[in-house]
Design a protein around this motif. Structure first.
Motif, PDB file in Angstrom:
ATOM      1  N   HIS A  91      -0.050   1.823 -49.826  1.00  0.00           N
ATOM      2  CA  HIS A  91       0.953   0.778 -49.704  1.00  0.00           C
ATOM      3  C   HIS A  91       0.654  -0.239 -50.798  1.00  0.00           C
ATOM      4  CE1 HIS A  91       2.766  -2.592 -46.947  1.00  0.00           C
ATOM      5  NE2 HIS A  91       3.539  -2.300 -47.962  1.00  0.00           N
ATOM      6  N   HIS A  99       7.396  -3.150 -53.125  1.00  0.00           N
ATOM      7  CA  HIS A  99       6.330  -2.381 -52.473  1.00  0.00           C
ATOM      8  C   HIS A  99       6.613  -0.884 -52.625  1.00  0.00           C
ATOM      9  CE1 HIS A  99       5.134  -5.872 -49.545  1.00  0.00           C
ATOM     10  NE2 HIS A  99       5.286  -6.265 -50.800  1.00  0.00           N
ATOM     11  N   CYS A 244      10.517  -3.428 -46.581  1.00  0.00           N
ATOM     12  CA  CYS A 244       9.500  -2.380 -46.726  1.00  0.00           C
ATOM     13  C   CYS A 244       9.153  -1.738 -45.376  1.00  0.00           C
ATOM     14  CB  CYS A 244       8.255  -2.974 -47.383  1.00  0.00           C
ATOM     15  SG  CYS A 244       6.931  -1.784 -47.544  1.00  0.00           S
ATOM     16  N   LEU A 246       6.710   0.252 -44.833  1.00  0.00           N
ATOM     17  CA  LEU A 246       5.258   0.274 -44.641  1.00  0.00           C
ATOM     18  C   LEU A 246       4.788  -1.055 -44.034  1.00  0.00           C
ATOM     19  CD1 LEU A 246       4.456   1.963 -48.064  1.00  0.00           C
ATOM     20  CD2 LEU A 246       4.433   3.058 -45.826  1.00  0.00           C
ATOM     21  N   CYS A 247       5.376  -2.172 -44.501  1.00  0.00           N
ATOM     22  CA  CYS A 247       5.082  -3.477 -43.904  1.00  0.00           C
ATOM     23  C   CYS A 247       5.470  -3.468 -42.426  1.00  0.00           C
ATOM     24  CB  CYS A 247       5.864  -4.590 -44.608  1.00  0.00           C
ATOM     25  SG  CYS A 247       5.180  -5.076 -46.199  1.00  0.00           S
ATOM     26  N   LEU A 253      -1.351  -3.947 -47.209  1.00  0.00           N
ATOM     27  CA  LEU A 253      -0.857  -3.907 -48.592  1.00  0.00           C
ATOM     28  C   LEU A 253      -2.025  -4.019 -49.565  1.00  0.00           C
ATOM     29  CD1 LEU A 253       1.787  -4.062 -50.379  1.00  0.00           C
ATOM     30  CD2 LEU A 253       1.532  -6.543 -50.252  1.00  0.00           C
TER      31      LEU A 253
HETATM   32 ZN   LIG Z   1       5.304  -3.321 -47.867  1.00  0.00          ZN
END
Ligand SMILES: [Zn+2]
Length: 263
Positions: A91, A99, A244, A246-247, A253
Motif C-alpha cells: 500500500h 495510493h 483508496c 486499501l485505506c 500506508l
Molecule cells: Zn490508501
C-alpha cells in the motif's frame, strides 16, 4: 499475397509453432507456418534441421511480434522483477499523492548485474531484426540497458541526459557514423522522456527505428512514431486517498524509498 508475408519467429517444434499460430488467431491475426508440410512428412527426423517459420502479413507484423513477445517473456520477466524485489506489493503513497497497491523499485534490478544482463538478452531478442547502428539509453536506468544490449548485439552505444531540464546527447560522443538508433528504457509511464530523446536524436540527424522497454505501465496507447516493444505490460491502478480501497481496509500506508523517480 505471398510477397507480403514476413517471418516473425522460428520453431524447431511443431507443437510450439501451432501454439503461437493459435495465440495470434485468438488475437485476430492470421498466421502461416512455413515448412509445416515438410515437417509433417518427417516428424521427429533430424529434429532442429527444419525450422518452422511463423509468418504473418507485413501489416500485422508489429502487433504479432508484440503478442508473441508478451506470451514468451511474461513469465520470466515477472519472475525476475519479483525475485529482485522490483515489483512490490503493499500500500504505497506515490509522489502524485495517489495510493497504489504496487510499486516498481527499478534500482533493485540494476543491483543484480546477472539478472540485468538476462533482461538485456530479452531486449536484444526484440531488437535483433531491426536495422540500426546504435543503442541509446536515457540516464540513468536506460544507460545500463543500452550499454549491455549494444554489447550483445555488437552495436554502438550512446546515452542522453537531462541538463537544466533539456534532454541532450551526452557531449563528446562522435555522432558522425550514427544514423539509425533504437532506444532502451526501463519503465515507460507516459513515454514523455522517450519522446524527448527521439526529438533530440532527430535534431542530430539520427533516426529512431524502435523503442524497447522492460515495463509498459502506461494507461493510454503511446505513439513513438516507430514500433514500441515492451517486455511486460502492466496495469497498475492507483486511487485518490479518499477513494483508496486499501485505506478503507485499514492496510498501513508506506512511503517507497530510495528511487529517484517514483511511480
Ligand atoms: Zn490508501
Amino acid at each position: 499475397m505471398e510477397d507480403n508475408l514476413v517471418t516473425i519467429a522460428k520453431f524447431e517444434d511443431n507443437f510450439e509453432a501451432d501454439l503461437a499460430q493459435r495465440l495470434l488467431a485468438d488475437n485476430g491475426i492470421q498466421a502461416f507456418v512455413k515448412n509445416a508440410i515438410f515437417y509433417s512428412m518427417m516428424p521427429g527426423v533430424f529434429p532442429g534441421k527444419v525450422d518452422l517459420e511463423l509468418q504473418v502479413n507485413s501489416e500485422d507484423e508489429e502487433k504479432a511480434r508484440a503478442i508473441l513477445s508478451e506470451y514468451q517473456n511474461t513469465p520470466e520477466i515477472k519472475r525476475i522483477l519479483v525475485r529482485n524485489d522490483v515489483l512490490q506489493e503493499g500500500h504505497f503513497l506515490l509522489t502524485s499523492g495517489r495510493h497504489s497497491a504496487n510499486y516498481l523499485e527499478k534500482i533493485h534490478l540494476y543491483q543484480n548485474p546477472q539478472d540485468t544482463a538476462r533482461v538485456c538478452e530479452m531486449l536484444s531478442d526484440l531488437l535483433v531484426d531491426y536495422d540500426f547502428d546504435t543503442v541509446v539509453g536515457p540516464a540513468y536506468g536506460g544507460i545500463v540497458l543500452a550499454f549491455e544490449t549494444a554489447r550483445m548485439l555488437e552495436k554502438g552505444f550512446l546515452f542522453t541526459q537531462r541538463i537544466e531540464g533539456v534532454m541532450t546527447i551526452r557531449s563528446g560522443f562522435d555522432l558522425s557514423k550514427v544514423k539509425k538508433a533504437v532506444i532502451t528504457e526501463d519503465i515507460i509511464t507516459t513515454g514523455g522522456s522517450v519522446k524527448e530523446v527521439i526529438t533530440t536524436l532527430k535534431n542530430a540527424g539520427i533516426e529512431v527505428v524502435a523503442v524497447a522497454a522492460i515495463v509498459d505501465r502506461s494507461t493510454e496507447e503511446i505513439d513513438f512514431g516507430c514500433p514500441f516493444l515492451p517486455l511486460l505490460k502492466m496495469d497498475i491502478p492507483s486511487w485518490e486517498a479518499d477513494d483508496c480501497v486499501l485505506c478503507q481496509n485499514g492496510i498501513p500506508l508506506t512511503v517507497p524509498g530510495s528511487s529517484d523517480k517514483k511511480i
